[in-house]
Design an enzyme around this catalytic site. Structure first.
Site, PDB file in Angstrom:
ATOM      1  N   HIS A 287      55.015  -8.064 -16.489  1.00  0.00           N
ATOM      2  CA  HIS A 287      53.649  -8.732 -16.649  1.00  0.00           C
ATOM      3  C   HIS A 287      52.666  -8.413 -15.363  1.00  0.00           C
ATOM      4  CE1 HIS A 287      51.260 -12.202 -17.204  1.00  0.00           C
ATOM      5  NE2 HIS A 287      51.116 -12.321 -16.021  1.00  0.00           N
ATOM      6  N   GLU A 288      53.098  -8.312 -14.096  1.00  0.00           N
ATOM      7  CA  GLU A 288      52.277  -8.155 -13.126  1.00  0.00           C
ATOM      8  C   GLU A 288      51.749  -6.816 -13.061  1.00  0.00           C
ATOM      9  OE1 GLU A 288      50.896 -10.597 -11.326  1.00  0.00           O
ATOM     10  OE2 GLU A 288      52.267 -12.093 -12.459  1.00  0.00           O
ATOM     11  N   HIS A 291      48.934  -6.292 -15.644  1.00  0.00           N
ATOM     12  CA  HIS A 291      47.524  -6.523 -15.035  1.00  0.00           C
ATOM     13  C   HIS A 291      46.964  -5.576 -14.434  1.00  0.00           C
ATOM     14  CE1 HIS A 291      47.104 -10.824 -15.836  1.00  0.00           C
ATOM     15  NE2 HIS A 291      48.323 -11.295 -15.399  1.00  0.00           N
ATOM     16  N   GLU A 352      45.948 -13.337 -19.516  1.00  0.00           N
ATOM     17  CA  GLU A 352      47.392 -13.782 -19.217  1.00  0.00           C
ATOM     18  C   GLU A 352      48.268 -13.290 -20.326  1.00  0.00           C
ATOM     19  OE1 GLU A 352      48.976 -14.423 -16.409  1.00  0.00           O
ATOM     20  OE2 GLU A 352      47.150 -14.323 -14.941  1.00  0.00           O
TER      21      GLU A 352
END
Length: 492
Positions: A287-288, A291, A352
């Site tokens: 997930h990070e 980003h 997100e």
């Protein structure tokens, strides 16, 4: 997410299992399907059959559950990891809302400096207009109003032209988001963002430099292997292979992890204590990484700057129309909050959700058990219930609620499972971890609430920390052979 204590209570009296890693020969595989290209470094197929007891899963106090046989299915073996990953350009550095409390990439430095000056200028102009109007004699006020009525079409044309300029600027600065293809506004150049990322990296290192874990620490080795496996499995994506991933593990209880746009990965030990297994950690880091790959930091900075520039018009009007300074200050505050809750926070929640989707795809291509992703957020929700923390409405937050996040991931999991299948990942055996968690959620809630009531305030919680294996019974710094696996499946 300040929930370390709740998570430690939740994991009390649980079974702990060591992570396992088989040292095997690597082979490359490629699969094409529905536009999804998978390139991963995976072990030989025979390794999948050699199941070992690995990692630790979220546990349940029920006696019959504690007797359950835990088996595992290895999905990755990367062998000894060099200091640099050739495909993922993963550079290992001594030190390493997820998402940082501060935005990963702030506005370009010039605009950081000029932003308050712009607002001050708008306030002074509006205030000057108000004072000029108050000082105007009544007859001149009437003449001015008559002049406005006479030239209303010219004024309307001028205002419309200004609006058209803003619209043209917006559409001429739209670009396509990598991977998802979503149109987004980009005002700043990527080179400026890289420079500021380096400045922010220096800031984080100055703050946490003394609390970085060494490379020889077992927890550092786990993060290194997970990041390396994710980058290697997704090296067919240009934005992934273009970045040099540098790892830093911060010895802090905060449950947090973030990736700067220049590939600097920061993971806090509080997060390592919070996750139940390597699958959840892989999803969070995916997930990070998403980003950074999707360039969300520069996108958010561009939108905020564009909205701030538009708000200067309204700010000038507020200070010109309001009869007193105190009312103008209140009006300015209302305008700022409206912008925050109508534009900024919903947009942040959208980013997100997009990072969750792409991060889940990254994890699926790495043959992670993607079903564990929603369990993590269900676990976060359970901890909040145990601690009795007040729940803010989602529209007040920059992140989706834990419940909505878990539901969103549940809807995405079937697609992620199909990606695993197209990438020739081994099939997942054992019960679905989501089902196991749901069946035992109420029992966990009741048991740990009762336990928390009985426990004294000076109870030693250190035993609930995440166990990482070492080469001997004593603490050592040798972690080259530390096992890392990606699946833990409780079976009947």
């Amino acid at each position: 997410m300040n929930i370390t204590r709740g998570l430690k209570l939740l994991r009390r009296n649980c079974l702990f299992f060591h992570l396992a890693l088989a040292q095997t020969k690597n082979c490359y595989r490629t699969c094409l399907g529905k536009g999804q290209r998978c390139v991963s470094n995976v072990p030989n197929t025979d390794i999948w059959k050699n199941a070992r007891h690995i990692s630790r899963r979220f546990c349940f106090q029920s006696p019959w559950l504690l007797k359950e046989k835990i088996t595992s299915l290895q999905i990755s073996s990367v062998g000894p990891i060099p200091s640099r990953f050739s495909a993922g350009n993963t550079q290992i550095i001594r030190s390493f809302r997820t998402s940082p409390s501060l935005q990963a990439a702030p506005f370009p430095l010039f605009w950081i400096i000029i932003k308050p000056i712009q607002k001050l200028f708008a306030i002074l102009v509006g205030r000057s207009i108000r004072k000029w109007w108050k000082a105007l004699p009544p007859n001149k006020r009437e003449l001015f109003k008559e002049s406005v009525r006479t030239n209303k079409w010219k004024i309307l044309l001028g205002v419309s032209s200004l609006g058209v300029l803003f619209v043209v600027f917006y559409f001429t600065h739209l670009e396509e988001t990598p991977i998802t293809g979503r149109a987004r506004l980009l005002v700043f150049g990527k080179e400026h963002l890289r420079q500021l990322s380096q400045l922010e990296y220096s800031m984080w290192m100055e703050k946490y430099g003394s609390r970085m874990l060494p490379e020889t620490d077992a927890r550092y080795q786990v993060v290194k292997r997970v990041v390396g496996h994710l980058s290697e499995s997704n090296k067919d994506i240009p934005q992934v292979s273009a970045l040099t991933w540098a790892i830093h593990v911060v010895d802090e209880p905060e449950v947090n992890a973030f990736v700067l746009p220049n590939g600097e990965v920061f993971v806090f030990t509080g997060l390592l204590n919070a996750v139940s297994d390597i699958h959840q950690l892989s999803f969070i880091l995916g997930h990070e990484i998403a980003h950074a790959v999707l360039e969300h930091a520069i996108e958010k900075a561009s939108l905020v700057h564009f909205l701030d520039f538009l708000s200067l018009v309204f700010l000038t009007m507020i200070w010109a129309i309001c009869p007193h300074d105190i009312l103008a200050v209140v009006g300015q505050r209302i305008q700022s909050k409206l912008q925050e809750f109508i534009f900024d926070r919903p947009y942040s929640r959208t980013l997100e959700a997009e990072a969750d989707k792409v991060g889940l795809q990254f994890a699926a291509k790495a043959c992670v058990d993607v079903r564990a992703s929603s369990v993590f957020w269900q676990l976060m929700e359970l901890v909040e219930s145990i601690k009795g923390e007040p729940r803010l409405p989602e529209w007040l937050s920059t992140h989706p609620s834990h419940e909505n996040r878990a539901e969103h991931l549940d809807r995405l999991i079937p697609e992620a499972l199909s990606i695993r299948e197209r990438c020739n990942c081994p099939s997942l055996s054992g019960p679905d971890p989501r089902l196991v968690f749901r069946l035992n959620r109420q029992h966990l809630l009741e048991s740990y609430k009762a336990q928390e009531t009985q426990n004294s305030t000076n109870q030693d919680l250190s035993k609930t920390k995440l166990d990482f294996p070492h080469t001997s019974n004593k603490q050592t710094n040798k972690t080259e052979d530390m096992p890392v696996t990606f699946a833990v499946k409780p079976t009947n």
